[in-house]
Design an enzyme around this catalytic site. Sequence first.
Site, PDB file in Angstrom:
ATOM      1  N   LYS A 199       0.866  -1.183   0.000  1.00 10.22           N
ATOM      2  CA  LYS A 199       0.000   0.000   0.000  1.00 10.22           C
ATOM      3  C   LYS A 199       0.897   1.225   0.000  1.00 10.22           C
ATOM      4  O   LYS A 199       1.730   1.398   0.894  1.00 10.22           O
ATOM      5  CB  LYS A 199      -0.892  -0.009   1.232  1.00 10.22           C
ATOM      6  CG  LYS A 199      -1.775   1.221   1.320  1.00 10.22           C
ATOM      7  CD  LYS A 199      -2.716   1.138   2.491  1.00 10.22           C
ATOM      8  CE  LYS A 199      -3.564   2.385   2.591  1.00 10.22           C
ATOM      9  NZ  LYS A 199      -4.472   2.342   3.731  1.00 10.22           N
ATOM     10  N   LYS A 252      -2.160  -1.541  -3.831  1.00 11.22           N
ATOM     11  CA  LYS A 252      -3.049  -0.385  -3.759  1.00 11.22           C
ATOM     12  C   LYS A 252      -2.237   0.891  -3.844  1.00 11.22           C
ATOM     13  O   LYS A 252      -1.243   0.991  -3.132  1.00 11.22           O
ATOM     14  CB  LYS A 252      -3.798  -0.449  -2.430  1.00 11.22           C
ATOM     15  CG  LYS A 252      -4.657   0.738  -2.139  1.00 11.22           C
ATOM     16  CD  LYS A 252      -5.220   0.611  -0.762  1.00 11.22           C
ATOM     17  CE  LYS A 252      -5.984   1.872  -0.454  1.00 11.22           C
ATOM     18  NZ  LYS A 252      -6.490   1.904   0.880  1.00 11.22           N
TER      19      LYS A 252
END
Length: 328
Positions: A199, A252
Amino acid sequence: MTDQPGFPMLRLRRLRRTEALRRLVRETALTADDLVMPYFVLPGRGRREPVPSMPGVERVSGDELLKEADRVAALRLPGVLLFGLPSRKDARGSEAWDERGPVQRAVREIKRRGHGFAVMTDVCLCEYTTHGHCGVIRGGEIANDPTLPLLARVAVSHARAGADLVAPSDMIDGRVGAVRAALDRAGFQSTGILAYAAKYASAFYGPFREAAGSTPQFGDRRGYQMDPPNADEALREIAADLAEGADVVMVKPALAYLDVVRRARERFGVPVAAYSVSGEYAMLKAAGARGWIDEPRAMLEMLTGIKRAGTSFIITYHAKDAAKLLRS
Ligand code: PBG
């Protein structure tokens, strides 16, 4: 191979001539089975609040979420991901593990309704803390190890409510292992972990932070989320999360990080998810609303690209709209 004949014998356009031929050689099939719809759950009842920077997305209270759940089931989407908005915030984010918090209640109610789709829950503190960071603060820093038991507590409360997959999104070192151990200790050996493994500290989370009220009140998240130029490091994050017991690893945002998806898939051969985040959604919606882009086509092309990169499933605010198009 050098004996591969070239032009004029080789003409790649032959298989593009008709739709039937294109269908026969199509390499990637995007279906509604690939899509997971995120929801922001509010406390209380009868509430639906539009998110200005995410046209078409509303924050909903639990009763309204049940209506959404019926729609999700009718569209045969395989899953939802729930984010909670607490009624009050504090320094430790204690409402995050409240058995009667919005997410815990919503999971129970969806499960009680007998829907078969997978219920995933975001495990993080930033929506619940007054400072908006994903961990506890010690001496002005986001402390790592003191955050772990809190995240584990959140995950267990979601598992107890019936979540199929808990999804830690904090990027605190060691949290997958801490969550796995806590789940097992509490008897939830079958509850899976969808780890936000790679992330990045991304500008594309802006609209989400408006929706979730989770903008950090000081500093930023660069001390725990990943530096966008790094991909080798993403593979180390993913390897670490797998070693700690992650069942699915997630990259992400999606669009700017598809090389990471591809490498993760090839390196580990495990289920890799991608989160097409709020900013990706907002860009497409904004251009579509102005007539600057063919929104439905661009949406399907974007999602197909994320699938082609090697994802098992995609978390996207377009999930319902895309499923409608794909099912028709
Ligand atoms: C919480 C969290 C964030 C997102 C998912 N979980 C925001 C953040 O890290 O600031 C972003 C989702 C999106 O932008 O759609 N840590």
